[in-house]
Design an enzyme around this catalytic site. Structure first.
Site, PDB file in Angstrom:
ATOM      1  N   SER A  25     -28.943  79.603 -53.656  1.00  0.00           N
ATOM      2  CA  SER A  25     -29.003  79.836 -55.109  1.00  0.00           C
ATOM      3  C   SER A  25     -27.846  79.182 -55.863  1.00  0.00           C
ATOM      4  O   SER A  25     -28.032  78.674 -56.974  1.00  0.00           O
ATOM      5  CB  SER A  25     -29.052  81.343 -55.385  1.00  0.00           C
ATOM      6  N   LYS A  93     -22.812  79.603 -42.463  1.00  0.00           N
ATOM      7  CA  LYS A  93     -23.886  79.168 -43.345  1.00  0.00           C
ATOM      8  C   LYS A  93     -25.225  79.418 -42.636  1.00  0.00           C
ATOM      9  O   LYS A  93     -25.260  79.747 -41.476  1.00  0.00           O
ATOM     10  CB  LYS A  93     -23.731  77.671 -43.681  1.00  0.00           C
ATOM     11  N   GLU A 102     -27.828  70.928 -43.336  1.00  0.00           N
ATOM     12  CA  GLU A 102     -26.570  71.086 -44.088  1.00  0.00           C
ATOM     13  C   GLU A 102     -25.388  70.589 -43.256  1.00  0.00           C
ATOM     14  O   GLU A 102     -24.476  69.941 -43.768  1.00  0.00           O
ATOM     15  CB  GLU A 102     -26.359  72.559 -44.454  1.00  0.00           C
ATOM     16  N   LYS A 120     -18.064  86.340 -51.006  1.00  0.00           N
ATOM     17  CA  LYS A 120     -18.231  85.580 -49.752  1.00  0.00           C
ATOM     18  C   LYS A 120     -16.917  85.401 -48.981  1.00  0.00           C
ATOM     19  O   LYS A 120     -16.934  84.902 -47.863  1.00  0.00           O
ATOM     20  CB  LYS A 120     -18.825  84.192 -50.051  1.00  0.00           C
TER      21      LYS A 120
HETATM   22  C1  5RP Z   1     -28.496  78.041 -46.770  1.00  0.00           C
HETATM   23  C2  5RP Z   1     -27.061  78.278 -46.962  1.00  0.00           C
HETATM   24  C3  5RP Z   1     -26.603  78.689 -48.320  1.00  0.00           C
HETATM   25  O1  5RP Z   1     -25.706  77.741 -48.801  1.00  0.00           O
HETATM   26  C4  5RP Z   1     -25.957  80.049 -48.210  1.00  0.00           C
HETATM   27  O2  5RP Z   1     -26.912  80.957 -47.682  1.00  0.00           O
HETATM   28  C5  5RP Z   1     -25.461  80.559 -49.578  1.00  0.00           C
HETATM   29  O3  5RP Z   1     -26.535  80.788 -50.441  1.00  0.00           O
HETATM   30  P1  5RP Z   1     -26.349  81.469 -51.870  1.00  0.00           P
HETATM   31  O4  5RP Z   1     -25.592  80.489 -52.724  1.00  0.00           O
HETATM   32  O5  5RP Z   1     -27.764  81.704 -52.344  1.00  0.00           O
HETATM   33  O6  5RP Z   1     -25.607  82.758 -51.680  1.00  0.00           O
HETATM   34  O7  5RP Z   1     -26.246  78.144 -46.074  1.00  0.00           O
HETATM   35  O8  5RP Z   1     -28.799  77.785 -45.429  1.00  0.00           O
END
Ligand code: 5RP
Length: 231
Positions: A25, A93, A102, A120
């Protein structure tokens, strides 16, 4: 918070860059902010490398030119979200099951810029957020057994609005792994898990991140700061 941090990340982008476009997101907000700057003519000749089906579709919708990962030898800057960031900028991640691409994009990038909100930031990885591990479909049970011998428990990630498991962009499955005492030595754990037959990649991103932008709310206003990395 997420919008503020996404906008701040775009200030690090310069014309003519090849950019890794992250997933999730926060990264989606960053991609929208990037498209806006391109539309206004503030950024020119940007080419994006998508890290997922999600970021690819969004970039296409917003007319951001895309190039294939295989056709570039180097990416100037990748901007991506994360699920956990420790004081040494080691990451978990894969909350969106996109960590294989990624990590490929991050590994080819001169710089990996991480955009997160304050929730986070953690002292130790994997105390609460499970480590995503992408596994070949017919190997998931075997991998789960091997992982259970490493003082951990894991569960197959299940889909919502679809019967059965989450299927990744590559057609594989995800095991979410919680170690009994969290992850004390992320480098070691990254290697050990990737060494299990049937594992494609895990969500530990070790020594890949140079800079983290963090969004928080102060006096009802979103504020962005960049913490220093602990050595
Ligand atoms: C997807 C990821 C995203 O970057 C991670 O989950 C963070 O997502 P968000 O910005 O929605 O919290 O690693 O695989």
């Amino acid at each position: 918070m997420k919008l503020a941090v996404a906008d701040a990340a775009i200030r690090e982008v310069k014309s003519d860059m090849i950019l890794g476009l992250g997933s999730g997101s926060t990264a989606a907000l960053m991609i929208k902010s990037l498209a806006n700057e391109i539309r206004l003519g503030k950024l020119q000749n940007i080419r994006g490398v998508a890290t997922s089906f999600q970021s690819e579709v969004l970039a296409l919708e917003l007319d951001i030119p895309l190039i294939d990962l295989a056709s570039v030898s180097k990416i100037d800057l990748a901007i991506d979200g994360a699920d956990e960031v420790d004081p040494r900028f080691q990451l978990i991640k894969g909350g969106g099951a996109c960590h294989v691409r990624e990590k490929l994009v991050a590994s080819k990038s001169e710089q990996l810029l991480i955009v997160v909100d304050e929730t986070k930031l953690v002292q130790n990885l994997n105390q609460s957020f499970p480590l995503p591990v992408e596994v070949l479909p017919n190997a998931w049970k075997q991998v789960q057994e091997a992982i259970s011998e490493m003082n951990s428990t894991s569960s197959l990630r299940m889909a919502t609005k679809k019967a059965g498991p989450v299927v990744t962009d590559q057609g594989n499955l995800i095991l979410d792994v919680l170690f009994d005492n969290g992850i004390k030595n992320p480098k070691d754990v990254e290697m050990k898990i990737n060494n299990i037959p049937g594992v494609l990649e895990n969500g530990l991103f070790i020594d890949l991140t140079d800079k983290v932008l963090v969004g928080k709310i102060e006096n009802n206003t979103p504020v962005v700061y960049s913490p220093s990395r602990e050595s």
